[in-house]
Design an enzyme around this catalytic site. Structure first.
Site, PDB file in Angstrom:
ATOM      1  N   PRO A  29       0.235  -1.445  -0.181  1.00  0.00           N
ATOM      2  CA  PRO A  29       0.457   0.211  -0.195  1.00  0.00           C
ATOM      3  C   PRO A  29       1.102   1.181  -0.337  1.00  0.00           C
ATOM      4  O   PRO A  29       1.713   1.340   1.166  1.00  0.00           O
ATOM      5  CB  PRO A  29      -0.931  -0.148   1.527  1.00  0.00           C
ATOM      6  CG  PRO A  29      -0.041  -1.224   1.910  1.00  0.00           C
ATOM      7  CD  PRO A  29       0.336  -2.324   1.613  1.00  0.00           C
ATOM      8  N   LEU A  30       0.728   2.329  -1.560  1.00  0.00           N
ATOM      9  CA  LEU A  30       1.539   4.003  -1.822  1.00  0.00           C
ATOM     10  C   LEU A  30       1.071   4.743  -1.634  1.00  0.00           C
ATOM     11  O   LEU A  30      -0.098   4.887  -2.128  1.00  0.00           O
ATOM     12  CB  LEU A  30       2.654   3.068  -2.455  1.00  0.00           C
ATOM     13  CG  LEU A  30       3.429   2.190  -2.495  1.00  0.00           C
ATOM     14  CD1 LEU A  30       4.217   1.685  -3.788  1.00  0.00           C
ATOM     15  CD2 LEU A  30       4.404   1.948  -1.233  1.00  0.00           C
ATOM     16  N   GLN A 104      -6.540  -1.043   2.296  1.00  0.00           N
ATOM     17  CA  GLN A 104      -6.025  -0.002   3.507  1.00  0.00           C
ATOM     18  C   GLN A 104      -6.471   0.180   4.102  1.00  0.00           C
ATOM     19  O   GLN A 104      -7.001   1.899   3.402  1.00  0.00           O
ATOM     20  CB  GLN A 104      -4.518   0.063   3.014  1.00  0.00           C
ATOM     21  CG  GLN A 104      -3.770  -0.201   5.065  1.00  0.00           C
ATOM     22  CD  GLN A 104      -2.065   0.445   5.098  1.00  0.00           C
ATOM     23  OE1 GLN A 104      -2.278   1.705   4.255  1.00  0.00           O
ATOM     24  NE2 GLN A 104      -1.626  -0.361   5.213  1.00  0.00           N
ATOM     25  N   TYR A 186       0.403   5.928  12.757  1.00  0.00           N
ATOM     26  CA  TYR A 186      -1.052   6.315  12.996  1.00  0.00           C
ATOM     27  C   TYR A 186      -1.685   5.863  13.818  1.00  0.00           C
ATOM     28  O   TYR A 186      -1.443   5.602  15.280  1.00  0.00           O
ATOM     29  CB  TYR A 186      -1.606   5.858  11.542  1.00  0.00           C
ATOM     30  CG  TYR A 186      -0.293   6.368  10.371  1.00  0.00           C
ATOM     31  CD1 TYR A 186      -0.186   7.676  10.250  1.00  0.00           C
ATOM     32  CD2 TYR A 186      -0.207   5.836   9.344  1.00  0.00           C
ATOM     33  CE1 TYR A 186       0.931   7.901   9.045  1.00  0.00           C
ATOM     34  CE2 TYR A 186       0.782   6.170   8.245  1.00  0.00           C
ATOM     35  CZ  TYR A 186       1.163   7.615   8.382  1.00  0.00           C
ATOM     36  OH  TYR A 186       1.730   8.118   7.155  1.00  0.00           O
ATOM     37  N   ARG A 273      14.683  -4.114  10.135  1.00  0.00           N
ATOM     38  CA  ARG A 273      16.032  -3.430   8.901  1.00  0.00           C
ATOM     39  C   ARG A 273      14.736  -2.854   7.936  1.00  0.00           C
ATOM     40  O   ARG A 273      16.323  -2.787   6.849  1.00  0.00           O
ATOM     41  CB  ARG A 273      16.943  -4.750   8.678  1.00  0.00           C
ATOM     42  CG  ARG A 273      16.382  -6.103   7.820  1.00  0.00           C
ATOM     43  CD  ARG A 273      16.490  -6.347   6.756  1.00  0.00           C
ATOM     44  NE  ARG A 273      15.801  -6.318   5.827  1.00  0.00           N
ATOM     45  CZ  ARG A 273      15.813  -6.904   4.680  1.00  0.00           C
ATOM     46  NH1 ARG A 273      16.855  -6.760   4.135  1.00  0.00           N
ATOM     47  NH2 ARG A 273      14.585  -7.246   3.888  1.00  0.00           N
ATOM     48  N   ARG A 325       8.816   0.908  -3.723  1.00  0.00           N
ATOM     49  CA  ARG A 325       8.976   1.520  -4.562  1.00  0.00           C
ATOM     50  C   ARG A 325       9.786   0.627  -5.552  1.00  0.00           C
ATOM     51  O   ARG A 325       9.946   1.615  -6.663  1.00  0.00           O
ATOM     52  CB  ARG A 325      10.399   2.201  -3.139  1.00  0.00           C
ATOM     53  CG  ARG A 325      10.203   3.100  -2.583  1.00  0.00           C
ATOM     54  CD  ARG A 325      11.558   4.147  -1.909  1.00  0.00           C
ATOM     55  NE  ARG A 325      11.745   3.136  -1.038  1.00  0.00           N
ATOM     56  CZ  ARG A 325      12.245   2.374  -0.197  1.00  0.00           C
ATOM     57  NH1 ARG A 325      11.255   3.282   1.349  1.00  0.00           N
ATOM     58  NH2 ARG A 325      12.558   1.591   1.244  1.00  0.00           N
TER      59      ARG A 325
END
Length: 370
Positions: A29-30, A104, A186, A273, A325
């Protein structure tokens, strides 16, 4: 007789509940900030369908559960009939190519500004502790946050109900399910983390109390649409937006053990990480205890490349991996992984612009670059 090509773990099929996934490369989800006035736009049809493969899983960008949920400009929502109708052609386009599509659902909580709130009111949170200004991912702009108002105990059921209604709206729009956003600082994460949550009622203090809000939302959503259509995203090890926890290992393990009783479909966890802005930050925490304790599908996200992803699947550390990305800049990412082809570089400066094409649907496919 020619030698058989080696199996690529990321591209092996996987059965996630009732969904037969053809591979394990998930669109994360972007946030793209191209849903003008909180309304999904026609240009999202091309964006999502470009990234759809037959049997592939996509998770749509964070969509607000109410008019108080907003924290950034031009985020989509799922609280009005108009928003539901606007999502339908986007969902239809993904399904037409055989994709599995989840949405989402989120609430920004204190990661907001009164400019995004109805009647210019203060954002709501578990606390009234303000969030300090944050430098945005472009490294230049600074986001300012209005000091939040702590939710009263008697107001919390309304927020839980907002998530329930947003989940119902997502199913009405045609989505196959929802992912509850319980990560990245959030609202739900704010309740869970002891760095933020300073409440003295039944929603604060102990680990059991701090996870209560999240579990009430999960229960409401599961009761509304069914556990087989529900996932959740968690980031116990992260301290995004000043939302850290003093014992992330205990928090993460306690949450997944609590999730099991609801039988939800998947748990999507952000790796300790996580690589942010090209910097890989190692954490002492490991997701393995959470993976072993959770009874559903285990999804991870956080700076994976092809090699990392293949290793994680091959070693059984994850079932599926969400790519952000790299999927943004490579609409045909599964095909590129299959061929071990070079990847388009992503342009961070266009992640959150409002342009309906540039940095959105103009990244080239392999056949156009060959």
């Amino acid at each position: 007789m020619s030698a058989q090509a080696p199996t690529i773990p990321l591209l092996t099929p996987y059965k996630m509940g009732k969904f037969n996934l053809s591979h394990r490369v998930v669109l994360a989800p972007l946030t793209r900030q191209r849903s003008y006035n909180n309304l999904p736009q026609p240009h999202a049809i091309l964006y999502y369908s470009q990234r759809t493969t037959n049997g592939g899983l996509l998770i749509a960008e964070a969509s607000g559960v109410s008019d108080t949920a907003q924290g950034y400009p031009d985020m989509p929502g799922l609280w009005t009939k108009e928003q539901v109708e606007a999502w339908k052609p986007i969902v239809d386009a993904v399904h037409a190519k055989g994709g599995v599509f989840f949405c989402q659902i989120w609430h920004a909580g204190r990661v907001s500004n009164s400019a995004f709130q109805p009647n210019g009111q203060a954002p709501i949170s578990c606390t009234d502790k303000p969030l300090t200004p944050q430098v945005l991912s472009n490294g230049v702009d600074v986001a300012e946050f209005t000091p939040p108002r702590q939710l009263r105990t008697d107001e919390i059921p309304q927020i839980v109900n907002d998530f329930r209604l947003a989940a119902r709206n997502a199913i009405e729009a045609g989505f196959d399910g929802v992912e509850i956003h319980g990560a990245k600082g959030y609202l739900i994460d704010q309740f869970m983390k002891d760095q933020v949550n300073d409440r003295t009622d039944q929603y604060g203090g102990s680990l059991e109390n701090r996870r209560r809000f999240a579990l009430e939302i999960i229960e409401a959503v599961v009761n509304e649409i069914g556990a087989d259509k529900v996932g959740i995203r968690l980031s116990p090890f992260a301290d995004y937006m000043e939302s850290g926890d003093s014992n992330p290992e205990a928090l993460g393990l306690y949450m997944v053990q609590s999730l099991n009783k609801y039988g939800i479909l998947y748990c999507h966890v952000i790796e300790p990480r996580m690589k942010e802005a090209g910097v890989k930050s190692e954490s002492a925490g490991s997701l393995l205890p959470m993976r072993e304790a959770f009874s559903g599908t285990f999804m991870a996200n956080g700076g994976f490349d092809r090699e990392d992803g293949n290793n994680a699947v091959a070693e059984g550390r994850v079932d599926v991996i969400a790519y952000g990305r790299w999927f943004l800049s490579n609409p045909d990412l599964p095909k590129r992984f299959e061929l071990n082809a070079p990847l388009n570089k992503y342009d961070r400066s266009t992640f959150y612009t409002s342009d309906p094409v540039v940095g959105y649907t103009d990244y080239p496919f392999l056949e156009t670059t060959a």
